[in-house]
Motif scaffolding. Structure first.
Motif, mmCIF file in Angstrom:
data_model
loop_
_atom_site.group_PDB
_atom_site.id
_atom_site.type_symbol
_atom_site.label_atom_id
_atom_site.label_comp_id
_atom_site.label_asym_id
_atom_site.label_seq_id
_atom_site.Cartn_x
_atom_site.Cartn_y
_atom_site.Cartn_z
ATOM 1 N N ASP A 182 30.456 46.489 24.152
ATOM 2 C CA ASP A 182 30.117 46.989 22.663
ATOM 3 C C ASP A 182 28.856 47.812 22.579
ATOM 4 O O ASP A 182 28.642 48.765 21.985
ATOM 5 C CB ASP A 182 30.252 46.001 21.669
ATOM 6 N N GLU A 238 32.091 40.874 24.868
ATOM 7 C CA GLU A 238 32.905 41.610 24.308
ATOM 8 C C GLU A 238 32.999 40.960 22.645
ATOM 9 O O GLU A 238 33.352 39.773 22.650
ATOM 10 C CB GLU A 238 34.371 41.574 24.895
ATOM 11 N N ASP A 239 32.923 41.908 21.758
ATOM 12 C CA ASP A 239 32.980 41.445 20.429
ATOM 13 C C ASP A 239 32.601 40.374 20.192
ATOM 14 O O ASP A 239 33.009 39.453 19.171
ATOM 15 C CB ASP A 239 34.568 41.617 20.328
ATOM 16 N N LYS A 242 41.612 44.057 27.526
ATOM 17 C CA LYS A 242 40.373 44.809 28.229
ATOM 18 C C LYS A 242 40.789 44.704 29.664
ATOM 19 O O LYS A 242 40.476 45.636 30.460
ATOM 20 C CB LYS A 242 39.177 44.340 27.865
ATOM 21 N N ARG A 254 33.405 38.958 16.115
ATOM 22 C CA ARG A 254 33.475 40.305 15.690
ATOM 23 C C ARG A 254 34.377 40.969 16.363
ATOM 24 O O ARG A 254 34.193 41.805 17.338
ATOM 25 C CB ARG A 254 31.941 40.994 15.627
#
Ligand SMILES: O=C([O-])CC(=O)C(=O)O
Ligand SMILES: [Mg+2]
Length: 626
Positions: A316, A292-293, A220, A202
């Motif tokens: 997130d 992350e994601d 990041k 995602r």
């Protein structure tokens, strides 16, 4: 004959390795034992020519000083340095200061029309001259952050196969099952303190981008250094490649990842377990692992599973929650209402939405509101409609269930807005433009100052633009977005709205966690971070339409968050670095990366002069007395 185990010293290892890779002519051929010891020593990273801040001068060839981005200073090498290092003549005659180089970088970037080309310029700069890259970003966060980070990084991920030039970070694939530690050993840095990892399922609001998601950990971690001063050699970006369910990528000849459907279920979970264990084995139990994601279904599971056994957080869920609560705390100064006096409606019930809701509840509890009362003030709407208890097709797993209401089925979001009459509307749905003029106008009718957050990234996925929010609420809204928007013109005034992006939070939290050697990251740290960011918002920021300090102030926020996290870590006995420093700020500062060039002269050059050391002896008071 069986190879006997031998231990080589650093010099012998280098000689042996040079022989192995053919860069030296051997005086005598290597024994099998020496070969194996050299390879082992190399793999165990007993020896490095350039790693972290440690450079073994005699092992770095002259031209390496230009080729290695950590050493390269380009035309900023002085004449003495060029001569001593053996690079004299390899560059034009001109000498430049780092400031002059920065100016050239700015000019070069401004010549590109397209953001993706600006991004590529910065990727090249990072590959070429690391300190210049980080100084450029850290000194001009407002201009550079949208390029190395959101929103341009989203585009870079989408075009990753096309723009791929050089690897950055580590690609761990499901085919490495059973060998993840060996893959981690291939990373040349021995002192990694922080990892940002994604499995690409995602990526921002763009969906499953598989291994192309690597741009996110890279971006990041660029902010770890540029905004919080965490040294780059301590940062490791990782993609976990278990395949992708993105049909377009699977058919794309340029796709750089594994070309099959995502491996899921037990096999996937075991692989993530192996990854977590391998990180600890390679870099120690205090290594920070930022998730992350990941897809929604995995993000929450992994956070719950690992948060007490590893040093980990999910950006997130927790980072986004923290920045949203920071915005709410700042908004109190405009509305004169407590957070508990609001009714919240979320579009989306994924990582960001539920993460924000959970932290908002905590913030309400801190105001004295009861848990259930707090949850009752929060409504959510997802792809299946309003989160209502017992809705037929609705999945209400995990924390989502806390926010389900005793209410009939509702499928139309605008109708829900009109019924619930929220004072705060939060978009975390990746549904670009979902806050229609009708919805925004309704918010303007119910509220004197409606709070509207369109948090989905990148810009195309934002639930509404800043301009639309102002236009449809007679300019009365209090607005924030995850991606940056240009200034808004309304009623003859210009408003500069704030970016409610977790970039305000994660670099500072990471810095505090790293310098204290904190092992677990309690939720309170994100509430502390939220308060710090809110405290940095000035009256002038609020006046011009922003609930956040300007991007140029993120570095100060990061430092103050790190101080807050550090204080908390020592108070709660979570810190593992002892003794506890008295002055936390200077302790943290002593760990920071220096964006300015360092002298490349060997430390022993010039040799100390004899008379200088004798001078010290002359003023020795005991001698004077004698
Ligand atoms: O990367 C960003 O800009 C914020 C974030 O974590 C996301 O949208 O997933
Ligand atoms: Mg994210």
């Amino acid at each position: 004959m069986q190879a006997r185990s031998v231990i080589l010293n650093a010099k012998q290892t280098v000689d042996a390795l040079r022989t192995l890779v053919g860069t030296a002519s051997p005086k005598k051929s290597l024994t099998k034992a020496a070969t194996s010891a050299a390879v082992q020593a190399f793999q165990a990273r007993d020896y490095h020519e350039v790693t972290g801040d440690i450079i073994v001068p005699s092992m770095v060839q002259g031209i390496d000083h230009l080729r290695d981005p950590r050493l390269n200073k380009g035309l900023a090498f002085t004449l003495e340095e060029r001569q001593i290092l053996g690079i004299h003549g390899l560059q034009p005659a001109r000498f430049k200061s780092q400031e002059e180089q920065l100016e050239l970088c700015r000019i070069s970037i401004s010549r590109y029309q397209e953001d993706l080309n600006k991004y590529l310029y910065l990727v090249d700069l990072q590959d070429r001259n690391e300190r210049l890259f980080f100084r450029l970003i850290s000194e001009d966060v407002e201009k550079m952050m949208p390029i190395v980070y959101t929103p341009t990084v989203g585009l870079a991920c989408q075009k990753f196969g096309l723009i791929y030039r050089r690897p950055r970070g580590l690609f761990v694939t499901i085919n490495d099952r059973g060998h993840v530690f060996d893959v981690l050993r291939n990373w040349p840095e021995p002192d990694v303190r922080a990892i940002v990892v994604t499995d690409g399922e995602r990526i921002l609001g763009l969906g499953d981008l598989g291994a192309c998601g690597m741009g996110i950990p890279v971006g990041k971690l660029a902010l770890y250094t540029a905004l919080a001063g965490i040294p780059p050699h301590q940062c490791l970006p990782i993609v976990i490649d278990v395949g992708t369910n993105n049909k377009d990528l699977l058919e794309d000849p340029l796709y750089i990842g594994l070309r099959h459907q995502r491996v899921q279920g037990k096999e996937y979970d075991e692989f993530i377990d192996e990854f977590m264990q391998a990180v600890v084995k390679r870099y120690g139990q205090n290594t920070l692992i930022q998730f992350e994601d990941f897809g929604n279904h995995n993000a929450f599971r992994f956070l719950d599973k690992y948060r007490n056994t590893y040093c980990t957080f999910n950006d997130d869920i927790q980072g986004t929650a923290s920045v949203a609560v920071a915005g709410m705390l700042a908004a109190k100064r405009i509305t004169n209402k407590r957070i508990s006096d609001n009714t919240f409606l979320f579009l989306g019930a994924g990582e960001a939405a539920v993460g924000i809701a959970d932290l908002v509840v905590k913030a309400m509890q801190a105001e004295g509101t009861g848990l259930q009362e707090a949850r009752d003030k929060i409504w959510m709407f997802d792809i299946d409609g309003l989160l209502a208890k017992g809705r037929p097709e609705g999945r209400l797993g995990g924390h989502k269930a806390y926010y389900a209401k005793d209410h009939g089925v509702m499928k139309n979001f605008a109708d829900v807005v009109k019924e619930v009459k929220p004072s705060v509307l939060i978009g975390a749905s990746a549904a670009g433009g979902a806050f229609t003029p009708e919805i925004l106008q309704a918010m303007g009718q119910f509220n004197e100052r409606p709070i509207i957050f369109a948090l989905s990234n990148p810009t195309s996925k934002a639930e509404c633009t800043a301009q639309a929010a102002y236009d449809n609420t007679e300019g009365r809204c209090i607005f924030a977005s995850g991606s940056p928007f240009p200034p808004v013109q309304y009623g003859g005034k210009t408003f500069i709205t704030g970016q409610g992006n977790n970039a305000y939070i994660f670099p500072g939290v990471a810095l505090g966690v790293i310098v204290t050697g904190t092992h677990h990251i309690p939720e309170d740290m994100f509430l502390i971070a939220a308060q710090v960011v809110a405290d940095h918002v000035s009256e002038a920021d609020l006046e011009k339409g922003s609930l956040y300090p300007p991007l140029s102030a993120i570095k100060e926020c990061s430092m103050d968050i790190a101080v807050g996290v550090t204080n908390y870590a020592y108070q709660k006995g979570l810190a593992s670095t002892y003794p506890e420093p008295e002055d936390k700020k200077s302790y943290i500062e002593s760990h920071l990366y220096n964006y300015n060039y360092q002298s490349a002269m060997p430390v022993t050059w010039p040799w100390p002069k004899q008379h200088e050391s004798s001078k010290t002896r002359e003023i020795n008071p005991t001698k004077l007395q004698a």
